[in-house]
Design an enzyme around this catalytic site. Structure first.
Site, PDB file in Angstrom:
ATOM      1  N   ASP A   1       0.866  -1.173   0.000  1.00  9.14           N
ATOM      2  CA  ASP A   1       0.000   0.000   0.000  1.00  9.14           C
ATOM      3  C   ASP A   1       0.909   1.231   0.000  1.00  9.14           C
ATOM      4  O   ASP A   1       2.112   1.145   0.221  1.00  9.14           O
ATOM      5  CB  ASP A   1      -0.981  -0.003   1.187  1.00  9.14           C
ATOM      6  CG  ASP A   1      -2.204   0.876   0.880  1.00  9.14           C
ATOM      7  OD1 ASP A   1      -2.117   1.726  -0.044  1.00  9.14           O
ATOM      8  OD2 ASP A   1      -3.242   0.735   1.540  1.00  9.14           O
TER       9      ASP A   1
HETATM   10  C1  BGC Z   1      -5.056   3.233  -0.081  1.00 10.17           C
HETATM   11  C2  BGC Z   1      -5.171   2.224  -1.201  1.00 10.17           C
HETATM   12  C3  BGC Z   1      -4.941   2.888  -2.525  1.00 10.17           C
HETATM   13  C4  BGC Z   1      -3.578   3.566  -2.516  1.00 10.17           C
HETATM   14  C5  BGC Z   1      -3.220   4.221  -3.833  1.00 10.17           C
HETATM   15  C6  BGC Z   1      -3.815   4.099  -0.190  1.00 10.17           C
HETATM   16  O1  BGC Z   1      -3.897   5.181   0.674  1.00 10.17           O
HETATM   17  O2  BGC Z   1      -5.084   2.565   1.167  1.00 10.17           O
HETATM   18  O3  BGC Z   1      -6.425   1.618  -1.155  1.00 10.17           O
HETATM   19  O4  BGC Z   1      -5.057   1.969  -3.566  1.00 10.17           O
HETATM   20  O5  BGC Z   1      -3.591   4.559  -1.490  1.00 10.17           O
HETATM   21  O6  BGC Z   1      -3.928   5.365  -4.088  1.00 10.17           O
END
Ligand code: BGC
Length: 733
Positions: free
Chosen positions: A260
């Site tokens: 993530d």
């Molecule tokens: C989120 C993810 C997301 C990623 C990219 C993160 O803050 O938890 O779900 O895909 O950002 O934007």
């Protein structure tokens, strides 16, 4: 389509040509947004290439960066462009929680087909969807992004989304790579507080949280994203048991895993890794292929190989599935996007039609006292009241792609379109706002209105009251704004925010026919409304065509048939609350011990699986093909469902089981089959479900593996998780 042999050979040829710096760059996903810190994407790409770029939504820029990758980077390997396309790119579909409420896997599948087509036309190759985190705590804001509380429903929705996004053929130029996220347990954060630690036993993980992810693997999902939080004190972004033992060794997943955002660097912030070097080492050894946005791999992996801490082969093993994904999808042959394509694709009328259909099927009728709904189209004098009645943002819901311009048909606009001749008055009433602003609020310009003063709110309140007074029928549109659910949007209370309930009470006291339409991304504890308002429609955040779909249902062109994918607690303090708990020594159906609290009932306000229709259904003739079977054998369960009312409608037939004893205590009910069926008035259909080892087995704490016990099972079939039609099944050795 290339054979897997061809793919593997090409991967090895490429690896043979690449320097260590280039290989490491394939393990990096770099931010392409202007606000991104660190070196510019184009400079990194030019120097050593890049696995992927995210947070960029600009078709021209995609082609420019791709040209640099292909023509200027040493090995000319194309870049994967990735973005969060959660529930639509240009055409917005209901949020995933809403799509799960359709209990119809065709809804997310067909919606994601359109989302894939539009985003691919914009130049995006890979979306961070579907979110498969089981959520039993409605305070957790990201419940909006998933399928709710149940692993069986969640697994069905997971597979459907993967099919919709990826299709059958990896070279299909109208599909994108999907990403099963966030692996795993993120929805079980303590207190429903986003990112807080998670403690789950292996049995809870395997029986509840892992099944949707395994279903995604079985549906062929190309990528996984690991979760942010500590899972049993080991951050999921560096959890070898999850990323290697379970995902690859047990399930045979052969795609790649991305962290993530900033997750690898965060291992230091989280108090797990000593420094960036240690963080990179831990994540890579755990089985994490790609570092999203933290540059920790880029900055540290070369050194770790050079000083012998990691072998070149360990890096190659992480690079292989990334190159393979690029080769399989034909990125080397078709790296660029036609810059004129998106506008043609987004204008296709079937996209709006699918969005309207999807929204209609997602809505849940929570109450309809005295058959107030459907309303007559002869209604002439209507007041539409509430802060969300004309909000495009609240109608589309949380998580739009960068730069998206809200363009939804609001509930007000939908009703106006349905009744062009009627006298429709509108008053928003007082605004609703988060107490703590959303950290991304600054990007969301259209939501950024100056906060109302108490005096302005009072004027708005009185105007709404006066507007309602002049009407013969009042439709209140209330709930939560788009930024009140999703990431950074957990909350302690589940009440209607702001002065909404107060306004509801004043308007309701006028004694006029009144309907409440809810727009929200999580279960809400609408206790007062559930008692006092005769008709309530849960419309969720229904997307571009949401207002049309609401009007279609309110005025009877469509009969609602959705069911709740998560129970509605009576209070935020009751969360987590879910139906599939184990029994206790004092079961709650004992009249003396009905509640676990002395200050009120602890049953849900609305149970899991609940939803009404404009018609009624009767269940009868529950049959199990054999009263007794051996462990490993299957039975067929059948039931007759009859439309016993006056109009055609949909029922979701739900099958629940309970294992009465065994190696471990088992949940008092577990969903093990469902089907949404359309019936004409008077029509009866016999529905059949299979119950076999897949449905009857579970991961046992006592035994430490998957088992199927010889025991007696309760079987219930009906319209929700309180179904009463019952049969027994005995399973013997
Ligand atoms: C989120 C993810 C997301 C990623 C990219 C993160 O803050 O938890 O779900 O895909 O950002 O934007």
């Amino acid at each position: 389509m290339k054979s897997e042999n061809e793919v593997a050979q090409r991967v090895e040829t490429l690896l043979g040509q690449m320097s260590l710096a280039e290989k490491v760059a394939q393990l990096a996903q770099i931010g392409g947004a202007d606000w991104n810190f660190g070196p510019k994407a184009e400079d990194i790409i030019r120097e050593r290439g890049a696995g992927s770029v995210l947070w960029l939504n600009d078709t021209k820029k995609f082609n420019q960066l791709q040209k640099i990758a292909i023509e200027e980077s040493p090995s000319g390997i194309p870049v994967l462009f990735a973005l969060d396309v959660i529930h639509g790119y240009r055409t917005i579909f209901p949020i995933p929680l809403a799509m799960a409420a359709s209990w119809d896997p065709d809804v997310p599948e067909k919606s994601q087909v359109v989302a894939a087509k539009e985003s691919r036309a914009a130049g995006i190759h890979w979306t961070f969807t579907p979110m498969l985190d089981n959520a039993r705590d409605a305070r957790w804001g990201r419940i909006a992004e998933g399928a709710g509380e149940d692993p069986y429903l969640g697994a069905a929705m997971a597979a459907a989304q993967v099919r919709g996004l990826q299709g059958e053929d990896p070279t299909d130029p109208e599909r994108v790579l999907a990403c099963a996220k966030h692996f795993v347990g993120y929805g079980a954060s303590e207190g429903g507080r986003d990112y807080d630690p998670v403690h789950l036993s292996e049995a809870q993980l395997r029986n509840v949280h892992l099944p949707p992810f395994q279903a995604a693997v079985e549906a062929g999902v190309a990528t996984f994203m690991s979760a942010y939080m500590d899972m049993n004190n080991v951050p999921a972004n560096a959890n070898r048991w999850l990323l290697t033992n379970v995902l690859r060794d047990e399930w045979g997943f052969d795609g790649f895993v991305v962290s993530d955002a900033f997750g690898v660097g965060n291992l230091v912030v989280q108090g797990h890794a000593r420094d960036g070097r240690d963080a990179a080492l831990r994540s890579l050894k755990a089985g994490l292929n790609m570092d999203m946005a933290s540059s920790t791999y880029l900055e540290n992996l070369d050194g770790l190989v050079e000083d012998g801490t990691l072998s070149g082969e360990q890096v190659d093993a992480m690079v292989r599935p990334i190159l393979a994904a690029k080769i399989r999808m034909g990125l080397f042959e078709q790296p660029y996007v036609d810059e004129a394509l998106l506008e043609q694709v987004a204008a296709l009328p079937e996209h709006r039609q699918t969005a309207r259909w999807s929204a209609q099927r997602s809505m849940v009728l929570l109450k309809n006292e005295g058959g107030l709904l459907p309303l007559s189209t002869e209604q002439q004098n209507i007041a539409i009241i509430g802060p969300l009645a004309n909000s495009m943002e609240a109608t589309e819901g949380s998580w739009m792609v960068f730069g998206h311009q809200p363009a939804a048909v609001t509930v007000l606009a939908g009703i106006q379109a349905k009744l062009p001749g009627a006298n429709i008055a509108y008053a928003p009433g007082p605004d609703i706002n988060r107490d703590v602003p959303h950290p991304f609020g600054e990007f969301n310009l259209s939501e950024r209105k100056p906060i109302q003063t108490a005096e302005e709110a009072e004027v708005a309140f009185q105007t709404a009251v006066a507007t309602a007074k002049d009407a013969d029928l009042v439709i209140m549109v209330m709930g939560e704004k788009a930024d009140m659910s999703g990431e950074f949007a957990s909350r302690g209370s589940l009440d209607l925010p702001g002065r909404q309930e107060e306004l509801l009470k004043v308007v309701s006291a006028m004694g006029k026919p009144i309907v409440l339409v809810l727009l929200n991304g999580r279960p809400l504890s609408i206790n007062w409304a559930a008692e006092q308002i005769p008709a309530i429609l849960e419309a969720w955040q229904p997307g571009t065509e949401g207002g049309h779909a609401v009007a279609d249902i309110l005025f009877g062109d469509v009969n609602p048939g959705g069911k709740l994918p998560a129970c509605f607690p009576r209070s935020g303090t009751h969360a987590p609350l879910y139906y599939a708990r184990t029994l206790t020594h004092l079961p709650e159906d004992n009249p003396r011990y009905r509640s676990r609290y002395w200050d009120g009932p602890t049953t849900p306000l609305y149970p899991f699986g609940f939803g009404l229709s404009y018609t009624t259904f009767a269940f009868s003739n529950l049959q199990v093909s054999a009263p007794q079977v051996k462990v490993g054998d299957s039975v067929t369960v059948s039931v007759d469902v009859t439309n016993s009312g006056q109009v055609a409608g949909d029922e979701v037939v739900q099958l629940y089981i309970h294992q009465k004893w065994g190696s471990d205590s088992r949940p008092m009910r577990e969903l093990k089959g469902f089907e949404r069926v359309t019936l004409q008035p008077g029509q009866t259909k016999t529905m059949t479900f299979n119950l076999g080892p897949d449905e009857l087995r579970y991961w046992s704490t006592n035994v430490g593996q998957w088992i199927q016990d010889a025991a007696v099972f309760d079987i219930w079939v009906g319209a929700d998780s309180l179904a009463t039609l019952h049969a027994d099944l005995e399973v013997v050795e």
